[in-house]
Design a protein around this motif. Structure first.
Motif, PDB file in Angstrom:
ATOM      1  N   PHE A 169       1.036  -1.115   0.182  1.00 37.57           N
ATOM      2  CA  PHE A 169       0.338  -0.180  -0.090  1.00 37.57           C
ATOM      3  C   PHE A 169       1.099   1.567  -0.084  1.00 37.57           C
ATOM      4  N   ARG A 170       2.108   0.912   0.692  1.00 36.25           N
ATOM      5  CA  ARG A 170       2.681   2.687   0.618  1.00 36.25           C
ATOM      6  C   ARG A 170       3.983   2.918  -0.324  1.00 36.25           C
ATOM      7  N   ALA A 171       3.959   1.918  -1.175  1.00 29.84           N
ATOM      8  CA  ALA A 171       4.841   1.523  -2.461  1.00 29.84           C
ATOM      9  C   ALA A 171       4.083   2.359  -3.416  1.00 29.84           C
ATOM     10  N   LEU A 172       2.933   1.715  -3.532  1.00 26.75           N
ATOM     11  CA  LEU A 172       1.369   2.473  -4.045  1.00 26.75           C
ATOM     12  C   LEU A 172       1.335   3.942  -3.554  1.00 26.75           C
ATOM     13  N   TYR A 173       1.454   4.833  -2.575  1.00 26.76           N
ATOM     14  CA  TYR A 173       1.117   5.891  -2.298  1.00 26.76           C
ATOM     15  C   TYR A 173       2.667   6.566  -2.537  1.00 26.76           C
ATOM     16  N   ASP A 174       3.181   6.132  -1.873  1.00 28.72           N
ATOM     17  CA  ASP A 174       4.895   6.845  -2.931  1.00 28.72           C
ATOM     18  C   ASP A 174       4.934   6.705  -4.431  1.00 28.72           C
ATOM     19  N   TYR A 175       4.970   6.535  -4.977  1.00 28.77           N
ATOM     20  CA  TYR A 175       5.133   5.854  -6.060  1.00 28.77           C
ATOM     21  C   TYR A 175       4.119   7.208  -6.955  1.00 28.77           C
ATOM     22  N   LEU A 176       3.102   7.359  -6.726  1.00 30.79           N
ATOM     23  CA  LEU A 176       1.533   8.216  -7.124  1.00 30.79           C
ATOM     24  C   LEU A 176       2.039   9.566  -6.350  1.00 30.79           C
ATOM     25  N   LYS A 177       1.965   9.766  -5.192  1.00 28.63           N
ATOM     26  CA  LYS A 177       2.486  10.430  -4.993  1.00 28.63           C
ATOM     27  C   LYS A 177       3.672  11.824  -5.818  1.00 28.63           C
ATOM     28  N   LYS A 178       4.635  10.568  -6.003  1.00 27.38           N
ATOM     29  CA  LYS A 178       5.926  11.409  -6.008  1.00 27.38           C
ATOM     30  C   LYS A 178       5.397  11.613  -7.847  1.00 27.38           C
ATOM     31  N   HIS A 179       4.339  10.785  -8.698  1.00 29.71           N
ATOM     32  CA  HIS A 179       4.461  11.536 -10.438  1.00 29.71           C
ATOM     33  C   HIS A 179       2.673  12.090  -9.956  1.00 29.71           C
ATOM     34  N   GLN A 180       2.271  12.662  -9.000  1.00 23.60           N
ATOM     35  CA  GLN A 180       1.319  13.215  -8.879  1.00 23.60           C
ATOM     36  C   GLN A 180       0.913  14.689  -9.642  1.00 23.60           C
ATOM     37  N   HIS A 181       2.214  15.064 -10.164  1.00 30.24           N
ATOM     38  CA  HIS A 181       2.014  16.010 -11.213  1.00 30.24           C
ATOM     39  C   HIS A 181       2.497  16.387 -12.036  1.00 30.24           C
ATOM     40  N   ASN A 182       2.479  14.754 -13.016  1.00 25.05           N
ATOM     41  CA  ASN A 182       2.521  14.454 -14.454  1.00 25.05           C
ATOM     42  C   ASN A 182       1.310  14.694 -15.283  1.00 25.05           C
ATOM     43  N   ASN A 183       0.807  15.038 -15.864  1.00 20.68           N
ATOM     44  CA  ASN A 183      -0.643  16.904 -16.869  1.00 20.68           C
ATOM     45  C   ASN A 183      -1.123  15.219 -17.401  1.00 20.68           C
ATOM     46  N   GLU A 184      -0.543  13.805 -17.391  1.00 23.44           N
ATOM     47  CA  GLU A 184      -0.588  12.753 -18.841  1.00 23.44           C
ATOM     48  C   GLU A 184      -1.296  11.875 -17.767  1.00 23.44           C
ATOM     49  N   GLY A 185      -1.064  11.748 -16.775  1.00 22.19           N
ATOM     50  CA  GLY A 185      -1.456  10.219 -15.778  1.00 22.19           C
ATOM     51  C   GLY A 185      -1.059   9.212 -15.058  1.00 22.19           C
ATOM     52  N   GLN A 186      -1.669   8.331 -14.919  1.00 27.64           N
ATOM     53  CA  GLN A 186      -0.941   6.856 -15.135  1.00 27.64           C
ATOM     54  C   GLN A 186      -1.386   5.423 -15.213  1.00 27.64           C
ATOM     55  N   ILE A 187      -1.152   4.441 -15.927  1.00 28.66           N
ATOM     56  CA  ILE A 187      -1.295   3.853 -16.344  1.00 28.66           C
ATOM     57  C   ILE A 187      -1.060   2.576 -14.772  1.00 28.66           C
ATOM     58  N   ILE A 188      -1.998   1.894 -13.992  1.00 29.25           N
ATOM     59  CA  ILE A 188      -1.840   0.631 -13.210  1.00 29.25           C
ATOM     60  C   ILE A 188      -2.524  -0.521 -14.160  1.00 29.25           C
ATOM     61  N   THR A 189      -1.925  -1.525 -13.532  1.00 30.54           N
ATOM     62  CA  THR A 189      -1.990  -2.424 -14.004  1.00 30.54           C
ATOM     63  C   THR A 189      -2.930  -3.395 -12.778  1.00 30.54           C
ATOM     64  N   LEU A 190      -4.163  -3.825 -13.241  1.00 34.90           N
ATOM     65  CA  LEU A 190      -4.241  -4.910 -12.586  1.00 34.90           C
ATOM     66  C   LEU A 190      -4.298  -6.399 -12.462  1.00 34.90           C
ATOM     67  N   TYR A 191      -4.376  -6.958 -11.560  1.00 33.86           N
ATOM     68  CA  TYR A 191      -3.296  -8.830 -11.950  1.00 33.86           C
ATOM     69  C   TYR A 191      -2.607  -8.858 -13.038  1.00 33.86           C
ATOM     70  N   ASP A 192      -1.976  -7.671 -12.694  1.00 36.85           N
ATOM     71  CA  ASP A 192      -0.642  -7.717 -13.732  1.00 36.85           C
ATOM     72  C   ASP A 192      -1.276  -8.063 -15.072  1.00 36.85           C
ATOM     73  N   GLN A 193      -1.905  -7.588 -16.080  1.00 36.47           N
ATOM     74  CA  GLN A 193      -2.945  -7.752 -16.913  1.00 36.47           C
ATOM     75  C   GLN A 193      -3.717  -6.876 -17.905  1.00 36.47           C
ATOM     76  N   MET A 194      -4.174  -6.238 -17.039  1.00 36.66           N
ATOM     77  CA  MET A 194      -5.644  -5.008 -16.816  1.00 36.66           C
ATOM     78  C   MET A 194      -4.916  -4.376 -16.781  1.00 36.66           C
ATOM     79  N   PRO A 195      -4.554  -3.013 -18.174  1.00 36.15           N
ATOM     80  CA  PRO A 195      -4.138  -1.689 -17.684  1.00 36.15           C
ATOM     81  C   PRO A 195      -5.063  -1.486 -17.859  1.00 36.15           C
ATOM     82  N   VAL A 196      -5.181  -0.217 -16.240  1.00 32.44           N
ATOM     83  CA  VAL A 196      -6.654   0.330 -15.870  1.00 32.44           C
ATOM     84  C   VAL A 196      -5.580   2.054 -16.422  1.00 32.44           C
TER      85      VAL A 196
END
Length: 91
Positions: A38-65
């Motif tokens: 949980f903390r690793a995900l939170y830290d990563y998102l906070k670090k990239h929070q100001h990226n205007n392009e957004g992010q892609i996360i994967t669910l179950y290591d195979q479904m990009p969101v």
């Protein structure tokens, strides 16, 4: 305890000190997140929070969101609600 956020929802088990993620955006999932994950995900998102392009996360290591910059900020808010529920683990 049920948590209903803007981007995620799930159940926090105080006895196991785990969050069971049940929904990300409009996708139903079942995944347990331990505090260190949980903390690793939170830290990563906070670090990239100001990226205007957004992010892609994967669910179950195979479904990009795709998450917009606004959705990332909402997700961070959701994670902060859950983060306060974890109790420190004894090492």
């Amino acid at each position: 305890m049920h948590i209903e956020g803007n981007i995620i929802s799930g159940e926090f088990d105080e006895n196991l000190n785990e969050f069971s993620l049940q929904n990300v955006k409009h996708f139903y999932i079942a995944s347990t997140i331990r505090e260190n994950q949980f903390r690793a995900l939170y830290d990563y998102l906070k670090k990239h929070q100001h990226n205007n392009e957004g992010q892609i996360i994967t669910l179950y290591d195979q479904m990009p969101v795709s998450l917009s910059a606004e959705e990332i900020n909402l997700l961070i808010q959701d994670l902060e609600k859950v983060q306060s529920l974890y109790r420190p683990e004894n090492i």
